[in-house]
Structures are given as C-alpha cells and as structure tokens.
Design a protein around this motif. Sequence first.
Motif, PDB file in Angstrom:
ATOM      1  N   ILE B  24       0.850  -1.090   0.109  1.00 48.22           N
ATOM      2  CA  ILE B  24      -0.165   0.014   0.107  1.00 48.22           C
ATOM      3  C   ILE B  24       0.817   1.349   0.194  1.00 48.22           C
ATOM      4  N   VAL B  25       0.571   2.075  -0.847  1.00 47.96           N
ATOM      5  CA  VAL B  25       1.387   3.365  -0.971  1.00 47.96           C
ATOM      6  C   VAL B  25       0.557   4.490  -0.849  1.00 47.96           C
ATOM      7  N   PHE B  26       0.762   5.256   0.524  1.00 49.95           N
ATOM      8  CA  PHE B  26      -0.063   6.445   0.550  1.00 49.95           C
ATOM      9  C   PHE B  26       0.744   7.734  -0.038  1.00 49.95           C
ATOM     10  N   CYS B  27       0.121   8.197  -0.822  1.00 53.41           N
ATOM     11  CA  CYS B  27       0.744   9.531  -1.691  1.00 53.41           C
ATOM     12  C   CYS B  27       0.302  10.860  -1.333  1.00 53.41           C
ATOM     13  N   CYS B  28       0.987  11.812  -0.908  1.00 58.87           N
ATOM     14  CA  CYS B  28       0.341  12.954  -0.782  1.00 58.87           C
ATOM     15  C   CYS B  28      -0.093  13.507  -2.053  1.00 58.87           C
ATOM     16  N   ASN B  29      -1.075  14.376  -2.299  1.00 60.19           N
ATOM     17  CA  ASN B  29      -1.631  14.830  -3.421  1.00 60.19           C
ATOM     18  C   ASN B  29      -0.797  15.718  -4.084  1.00 60.19           C
ATOM     19  N   TRP B  30      -0.145  16.606  -3.574  1.00 63.05           N
ATOM     20  CA  TRP B  30       0.849  17.542  -4.263  1.00 63.05           C
ATOM     21  C   TRP B  30       2.131  17.218  -4.748  1.00 63.05           C
ATOM     22  N   CYS B  31       2.726  16.388  -3.903  1.00 64.30           N
ATOM     23  CA  CYS B  31       4.280  16.020  -4.453  1.00 64.30           C
ATOM     24  C   CYS B  31       4.124  14.408  -4.789  1.00 64.30           C
ATOM     25  N   VAL B  77       4.055  -1.125   3.661  1.00 65.07           N
ATOM     26  CA  VAL B  77       3.293   0.273   3.541  1.00 65.07           C
ATOM     27  C   VAL B  77       4.267   1.532   3.341  1.00 65.07           C
ATOM     28  N   LEU B  78       4.014   1.905   2.411  1.00 67.26           N
ATOM     29  CA  LEU B  78       4.844   3.117   1.787  1.00 67.26           C
ATOM     30  C   LEU B  78       4.294   4.301   2.068  1.00 67.26           C
ATOM     31  N   VAL B  79       4.651   5.360   2.977  1.00 65.38           N
ATOM     32  CA  VAL B  79       4.196   6.730   3.017  1.00 65.38           C
ATOM     33  C   VAL B  79       5.119   7.525   2.275  1.00 65.38           C
ATOM     34  N   ALA B  80       4.541   8.475   1.243  1.00 64.27           N
ATOM     35  CA  ALA B  80       5.146   9.307   0.645  1.00 64.27           C
ATOM     36  C   ALA B  80       4.763  10.781   0.474  1.00 64.27           C
ATOM     37  N   GLY B  81       5.718  11.810   0.926  1.00 66.91           N
ATOM     38  CA  GLY B  81       5.339  13.083   0.926  1.00 66.91           C
ATOM     39  C   GLY B  81       6.069  14.018   0.466  1.00 66.91           C
ATOM     40  N   CYS B  82       5.902  15.096   0.543  1.00 69.30           N
ATOM     41  CA  CYS B  82       6.642  16.190  -0.065  1.00 69.30           C
ATOM     42  C   CYS B  82       8.138  16.454   0.726  1.00 69.30           C
ATOM     43  N   HIS B  83       9.008  16.675  -0.095  1.00 73.62           N
ATOM     44  CA  HIS B  83      10.379  17.086   0.803  1.00 73.62           C
ATOM     45  C   HIS B  83      10.329  17.794   1.952  1.00 73.62           C
ATOM     46  N   PRO B  84      11.179  17.852   2.856  1.00 68.59           N
ATOM     47  CA  PRO B  84      11.058  18.762   3.995  1.00 68.59           C
ATOM     48  C   PRO B  84      11.221  20.312   3.556  1.00 68.59           C
ATOM     49  N   ALA B  85      10.473  20.983   4.156  1.00 75.81           N
ATOM     50  CA  ALA B  85      10.512  22.416   3.620  1.00 75.81           C
ATOM     51  C   ALA B  85       9.792  22.755   2.444  1.00 75.81           C
ATOM     52  N   ASP B  86       9.133  21.564   1.591  1.00 72.11           N
ATOM     53  CA  ASP B  86       8.293  21.804   0.627  1.00 72.11           C
ATOM     54  C   ASP B  86       6.830  21.280   0.794  1.00 72.11           C
ATOM     55  N   CYS B  87       6.467  21.237   1.890  1.00 71.26           N
ATOM     56  CA  CYS B  87       5.204  20.642   2.047  1.00 71.26           C
ATOM     57  C   CYS B  87       4.101  21.622   1.679  1.00 71.26           C
ATOM     58  N   HIS B  88       3.043  21.222   1.060  1.00 64.96           N
ATOM     59  CA  HIS B  88       2.007  21.963   0.480  1.00 64.96           C
ATOM     60  C   HIS B  88       1.266  22.741   1.505  1.00 64.96           C
ATOM     61  N   TYR B  89       1.177  21.979   2.701  1.00 65.82           N
ATOM     62  CA  TYR B  89       0.463  22.284   3.884  1.00 65.82           C
ATOM     63  C   TYR B  89       1.662  23.003   5.097  1.00 65.82           C
ATOM     64  N   ILE B  90       2.424  23.615   4.566  1.00 66.79           N
ATOM     65  CA  ILE B  90       3.660  24.477   5.499  1.00 66.79           C
ATOM     66  C   ILE B  90       4.547  23.070   6.122  1.00 66.79           C
ATOM     67  N   GLY B  91       3.998  22.336   7.048  1.00 66.50           N
ATOM     68  CA  GLY B  91       5.126  21.499   7.687  1.00 66.50           C
ATOM     69  C   GLY B  91       4.353  20.471   7.877  1.00 66.50           C
ATOM     70  N   GLY B  92       3.267  19.829   7.171  1.00 68.12           N
ATOM     71  CA  GLY B  92       2.684  18.374   7.442  1.00 68.12           C
ATOM     72  C   GLY B  92       3.727  17.287   7.530  1.00 68.12           C
ATOM     73  N   ASN B  93       4.825  17.220   6.557  1.00 64.95           N
ATOM     74  CA  ASN B  93       5.457  16.240   6.535  1.00 64.95           C
ATOM     75  C   ASN B  93       6.573  16.070   7.521  1.00 64.95           C
ATOM     76  N   TYR B  94       6.690  17.150   8.551  1.00 62.02           N
ATOM     77  CA  TYR B  94       7.611  16.962   9.580  1.00 62.02           C
ATOM     78  C   TYR B  94       6.932  15.982  10.545  1.00 62.02           C
ATOM     79  N   ARG B  95       5.609  16.203  10.768  1.00 64.35           N
ATOM     80  CA  ARG B  95       4.841  15.206  11.522  1.00 64.35           C
ATOM     81  C   ARG B  95       4.833  13.996  11.180  1.00 64.35           C
ATOM     82  N   THR B  96       4.585  13.945   9.872  1.00 68.54           N
ATOM     83  CA  THR B  96       4.626  12.621   9.183  1.00 68.54           C
ATOM     84  C   THR B  96       5.872  11.992   9.483  1.00 68.54           C
ATOM     85  N   ARG B  97       7.037  12.663   9.115  1.00 65.81           N
ATOM     86  CA  ARG B  97       8.246  11.944   9.732  1.00 65.81           C
ATOM     87  C   ARG B  97       8.493  11.300  11.006  1.00 65.81           C
ATOM     88  N   ARG B  98       8.003  12.089  12.069  1.00 69.64           N
ATOM     89  CA  ARG B  98       8.028  11.709  13.598  1.00 69.64           C
ATOM     90  C   ARG B  98       7.063  10.610  13.572  1.00 69.64           C
TER      91      ARG B  98
END
Lengths: 625, 153
Positions: B24-31, B77-98
């Motif tokens: 299963i791959v969860f992909c963020c819409n924007w990146c 399970v793979l979770v894929a998001g925007c690169h750090p500092a590149d999140c469409h929602y400012i900093g959601g990916n930092y939460r994801t990382r933790r």
Amino acid sequence: MPENTSTEKEKPRIGVFICHCGSNIGGFVDVKAVTEYASTLPDVAYATDNLYTCAEDGLNNIKETIKEHNLDRIIVASCTPRTHAPLFQRTCEAAGVNKYMFTFVNLREHCSWVHMKEKEKATQKAKDLVRMGVARARFLEPQEETRVDVTPTALVVGGGVSGMTAALSLANMGFPVHLVEKDKELGGFVRSLHALMMTTKSANETIRPLIDKVNAHKNITQHLSSHVASVEGFIGNYDVSIGGDGAEPKEVKVGTIIVATGAVPLVPDGLFGYKEHPGIITSSEFEELCNKKELPRLKSVAFIQCAGARGQKVSYCSRICCNVAIKSAIHIAENRDNILGVTEEKAAEAGEAVEEPAAEKKAEEEGSERRRRRRGRGRQAEDGAGEEGAAPSSGVEVTVFNRDVMAYGVENELEFNKAREKRVKFVRYGPDNLPKVSVKDGKLEVGYFHETLKMERTMPVDMVILSTPLVAQPDAATLSQLLKVPLGQDGFFQEAHVKLRPVDFATDGVYVCGACRGPADIAESVSQAAGAASRASIPLANGFVQAEALTSVVDETKCTGCGTCVEVCPYSALRKNDEGISEVIAAACKGCGCCGATCPEGAITMTHYTDQQLLAEAKAALEEV
Amino acid sequence: MSSATPNAQSQEKAEGDDFVPKIIVFCCNWCSYAGADLAGVSRLQMPPHFRVIRVMCSARVDPEFVLRAIQKGADGVLVAGCHPADCHYIGGNYRTRRRIALLRMLLQQFGYDPDRLRLEWISAGEGEKFQKTMVDFTKTIEEIGASPMRGGD
C-alpha cells in the motif's frame, strides 16, 4: 468499522466508466475484463468502457447514463485526477450529481503506463484499483462548498519599492489599503542608495514620484514606524493589530495581505579584512559614502564579488551584486556626479523632471534574474592586471574580482561591455583561491591568484568594496509565524510554486513580492508587486471566496478538548469553543488532515477523505481475490 | 527479539517463490502523487505490486491506517510526501516524519520487521525517484517475505 451505510441509507447506485484512452490503457490492460469485473462489485449499478471518456461523447454518455440508471455516484477509471477530475466533476454536476460523489481511479499513470510489459498483472492491478475506487465511492457523501464574504481592504507589509507599488496598484483599483512600514519614512532599502543602474537619476529621485503618489492617495492609510503585531483570521477576514512606537495598537480588518518586507545586505564580519581598515567597505556603505559626498580621492579601487555568498556565509547567488558592481565601477571610472570628491558641485541633471515610476524600466539599481542563466562569455579572460595602456577617464584603476560575472540579459550585458570599454578590469578568482585583503604600512593591498598567468599577484588599492549578498530580514521569521506562511532554507519567504505561483503563498489570501522572497532588483520588484497586487485583488473584487469542501470535522461527542489539533494545525483553523471542545473554522481549513491523524480520540475526520473511505480503500486493496 | 514474538520473522520467509507482495502506498496529492504521475508519463516500468491511495497530505496518514493495512495483510506500507520544507501544507511532512519513526518502533515491538513501513520524500518532479523507490521497496518486501497477517483478518 461501520460498513453499513448502504443498509441505513438508500443503497448506493454506482456507475463505473472505464476508459481505454485510445491504446494508452487499452493497449496494456484488458479493459473489457476490468469492466466486466467492475459490474460484479457491490453497489455497482452500471459499468461500461469508453474509447475516450473525456471526449464529448464520453461525457455525454456519463450524463445520459446517470439519468437512465438513476446513478448517485460516479467512478471514472482513466488518467490522473490531477488533470481531469474537474472536468468529470462538472459533468456529474451537470447531471445533478454532487461533485463530491465522484471518484477517480488512475489506470493510466499508475498502471498501464508503468506496467507495459505484463498485461495480465496490469489487468489484475486495474481490477484491484477499480475495486478500491468502488469501496471508497460507497462511503462518499455530498458536500456543500462554503462561501465566505471578503472584506474589500488590503494590508501591505513593507513600504519599500515593492510595498509602495503593490499598495498603489490596489489603491488605484479602488480598494482601501493599509500600508505598514517599520521605518519612519517610506522608501525602503533604495532610499539608502546613491545611484542606480541605467539611469542618470539618483536613487532618491527615482523613487520620489512613487512616494509622492502613495502620500497623495486617498485610499492608502500609512502606518509608519509600525509593525504587524498580530494576525487572526483567514482569507477575506483578517483581524490585524498594527503596533507602533509606544502607541496603542491599531486594529484593522482586511481581506488579503501582501508581504513586501524586502531584504538587508549581509554584514561581512570576518571576511576580507572587513572593518580592519576604513578603506574596506561594503557596496551599500559605498552608496552611503557617495550620498554623503564623503568618498575620498581614489587612485585604485577593487571590488570583491560574492563576498559572503555562494558557499561562504550564504549558499546562494544574490543575483544583483554583479550589476551593482558594474554600475559603481562605471561611475567611479567616469567620476559620475563627481562622486570622487573632486568637487562638491551637483550634477547638472539632478533637477530634471521625474517620470512615471511604474514604467521606470531603466531603474535597474541592482539587476539580476534567477531564471535566465548566464551566457557563455569567453572574452572575460582578457582582464590583465595593470598591462592596459590607456587610463580611464577619471584616472582611477577599477578592478572587479569575481567568480563569474552574472550580467544576464540585454541591458546588463551592455553595461558590462560599457564597463570594459571604460577599462574596468574583471579578474576572475576560484572558490578555493579567494582574494586576500591585507594592510601593509597602513596601505591596502589585494593578493590574488592570476588564473591566466598562473601566479600570485599583489595589487595596491585605496579602497576595497565588498559586494555582499542580500539576506533575509532578521524579523522575517516573526512575520512568517504570524501569517503562517513558510520561509525557505535561506530565510526568505517561500512562494507557493517556484514556477507557476511566484507571488502567491500556499495559504490563500497572502501574497509575496520583492526582495523578501529573494534578491531582486527594482524592475523585478515592481513587476512582482504589480503581480501580487493583481492576485490579491481577485478575492477583494469578487467579494467572496468559495472554500473547497475538504475540511476537518470534529465529532463533539468524542472530543476531550486536549487541544492537540489546535496545536498542530498549520493554519490556525481549529480553536477551542466556550465549552473547551475543538471546533473547525471551515474557511481557514485547507484540508490537510494533520489534525485527523493527530487526534488521540479519533474525534476528527476529513470531509471527502474520511477515515472510513480511506480504510475501505486500503481494505479493498488487500482483499484476496 | 524474535523469541518473544512468534509471528515475526521466523514465519515470514516460509511463503516460497510464488510470493506476490501486497504493498500500500499513501501518496500526498501535491508532491508524491504527482511524482507517481510523472513516472507514468515517463513510462518508467516498475513491479505491479503496489496500490496507491491518494491523501491530501502525508500528515493525513493516521497511524491507524498503517496498522489496519498491516492487519489486513499488507506486506509493506509506503508513505510518500513532499520533501522537507516543501510541504504544500507548510509542515505536515515533519509531523509525518515523527509519526513514521514511532510507528516503525511500534511495528518492531509487535514483532514485525520495521522495514515493512517506509517513508520517502518524492517531489512532483521526481518520477524517477518514485520508480526507484517502488523497485527497491518491492525488493525489500520480497526479501522480508509475506506478512504473517496474510490471509488472516
């Protein structure tokens, strides 16, 4: 997991339209088999395949079938929702189906195009993907998009060239503008400069008309010696508190906000002997000396480019410094405006009439553009150190030590050529061989490695001008926090999209222009400011904004009021109500879903991306078939 | 740790050669979703064992989604998001990382190989990275073997 919506409510009637996309899908996936499979899935009332679903007849087929089979939710299995979802959503709406009752299944980008050599497995995957789509569609709910009224007033933060231009543009459109400037005067960084590129007017003369127009405009309310103290709200409805020197904060209501806070030059402490000798100055200090007419008589001047930039104190190229140095070099070589202290007499053209600032294309004080890359410049090596015959007209030897000269574009290249005609020498240095500035018996000298002669040379000079990069305002982080807009790695404000949305922030209602988003010259700042003003005027002119119905929803019966969601929301779209329970400000919510994933009580979900929908999709993907 | 966790690695390799991973791959819409699209547009070929679920932000991926997917038999399970500092929602990916870091620890405590869960930053321009990630993650999962939850519920 509650999975029984279909029994509680009316049983869903799902229509599945599977697209061949010519042979793009049909060539690598057995579309007929997938269609047949789709028709066996629960709640699927109708399944068909089209050669091109997005073509006129494909769309008509969807509309007719919705009526004919009384479908209440639609799946199109074709390409990517990123390009085609709006088209099919409009089609659904035209046939009376809420656009949130539509689901996209990506069979092309995520299946047929990436599994082109294994039709059987690709077909199986396509079936899985359609099954996932159906599982999701069964739990879809119609959504209402909210309409939020917009206060038709703007806030512009920063009273430099960018901020003034933006404020003036909006004011000219008829919108009231609050212009906040932290200094006691308008004009920004340019006010401290002496001369600009490609114009004979001084910096102050150049921006004077702009300042006058801002001062005279009835739609602009100036807040000088002021700063933004707090910002509450969201697009269309911001409550901004403007703090001043000791004064009571002023509360204003605005609909959109433009950030135009500019940048500051780097102070090159510890670099190239800065401050070890009064003759070692930065390019902005050079401008100040020119303004004060305190420049000493000079025989030899050295510019050092990239002082602190490109891997020293900051990583980036500040873009404008090469053209500033070329401008200053020409001025010294020509002794323009008698800047070399020969006489105090003012230049004749100082009294000239001033022209329209917005059209002031020549007002290139700094110059440089990220997008257009430097052209090949083979002739540059003809620098030489001291071997040139004829002396420049002012008799001053001017040498520009550089890593590469970024004189892009037509005008800058012409200025570059002009500088060389004036016998300005361009001496190249490598990043591992920085020029060394030293003081010997009270006299300055620059030691450097001559790349053509391959030997160390020393040049006595009277003055060393360090071309330091523009860096972010020290208080940019504060404003970024207040507005909930991001800063990039270098501390400059970061736009929504580096190519396609250069003056928007990702947050609706907030826009950016000028040097606060990266070094920019006057002409670029003016263009960006006009762009930002234009973008900021759209919600103001419409009078309302339509919010996509992708928002978080709090189940009040589950919420314990822990406040974690309030803390993690990047948009301040959640707050605690009077009962201590979280509530969503729909217009501010962007639907990222971070709160939903964070809530320890499982009290928050997202419309259109509910836990139920996503889990159904995941479960369907994992079904053993 | 395997002795205390009988359903872990010891059983995991028993499936044999015809193991078809379910990923299963969860992909963020924007990146990342756009990165996957670009891989498609570029016709980059990859193993057909992954299924993408689109979410608006990688931060939308509730830990429960990951655990449920594992429970329902996902091998990876793979979770894929925007690169750090590149999140469409400012900093959601930092939460994801933790979250993913913690979830990996949690999986390990339950006796699963933590490499069954992976986080990757894939931008909209990184079609090739999406492909390489899929090839590599599929290989990893094939090496780890079928999840002990396969076929169960």
